[in-house]
Design a protein around this motif. Structure first.
Motif: not given
Length: 201
Positions: A10-20
């Motif tokens: 998280t915290g790296h502007c990755n849409l999938g990881d932030e959504a999860m």
């Protein structure tokens, strides 16, 4: 109420990881109102007293195989916390080209995963990789992103009627093993509009 440490990219502007992380946090708070959910990558630092249950969750994404996430799980176990794996994937030969290096890394992970309360990975390939390295008690949990199917907030301001008439499909376009590692080209191939982590076209 428990204090839940979510370990992920998280915290790296990755849409999938932030959504999860968002949908996981919402699910935990619905199950345990008043619980505290926080994201971390490496070191588990608990601010709660001994009367509060602390839980470490290795979340979604291809995380099993990287030292930082392994350190986080070890940190939780050493502090006597409950440690669970929910939907993480295992790195494969696409990431580790040297089989010997990959096997040594997975054996190190296996020694820690055996002490976890629950290990549920993303799918069959991940479960088989861990089983080949001595982790016999592994479930095929599925991807945490599947929780989004029950999260109407992801549909924005669409009316209930609009939700019934159509479906929203989210495709997370990463950089590992995709078409030349180019998300825009991937979007062209599958015929969708590419959206970055900031929600822009």
């Amino acid at each position: 109420m428990p204090e839940v440490h979510y370990v992920g990219w998280t915290g790296h502007c990755n849409l999938g990881d932030e959504a999860m992380f968002d949908v996981f946090s919402d699910s935990v708070r619905k199950e345990w109102p008043g619980s505290r959910v926080m994201a971390t990558e490496r070191h588990i630092v608990s601010s709660c007293g001994p009367e509060v249950e602390a839980v470490v969750v290795l979340g979604g994404g291809t995380l099993i195989g990287y030292d930082g996430y392994l350190a986080a799980l070890r940190s939780g176990l050493q502090r006597g916390m409950r440690v669970l794996v929910l939907g993480a994937g295992v790195v494969d030969r696409v990431v580790f080209h040297e089989r010997g290096k990959r096997d040594a890394m997975l054996l190190e992970w296996a020694s820690v995963l055996k002490d976890c309360e629950y290990v549920g990975v993303r799918g069959r390939a991940s479960a088989e990789l861990l089983a080949d390295h001595g982790v016999s008690s592994v479930d095929e949990f599925g991807d945490l992103a599947l929780l989004l199917a029950n999260d109407n907030s992801m549909l924005g301001s669409a009316s209930p009627g609009a939700r019934r008439r159509g479906h929203v499909i989210g495709i997370n376009l990463g950089h590992t093993g995709n078409v030349d590692g180019d998300p825009d080209r991937c979007a062209d191939v599958v015929g969708v509009r590419a959206v970055d982590a900031a929600g822009q076209n």
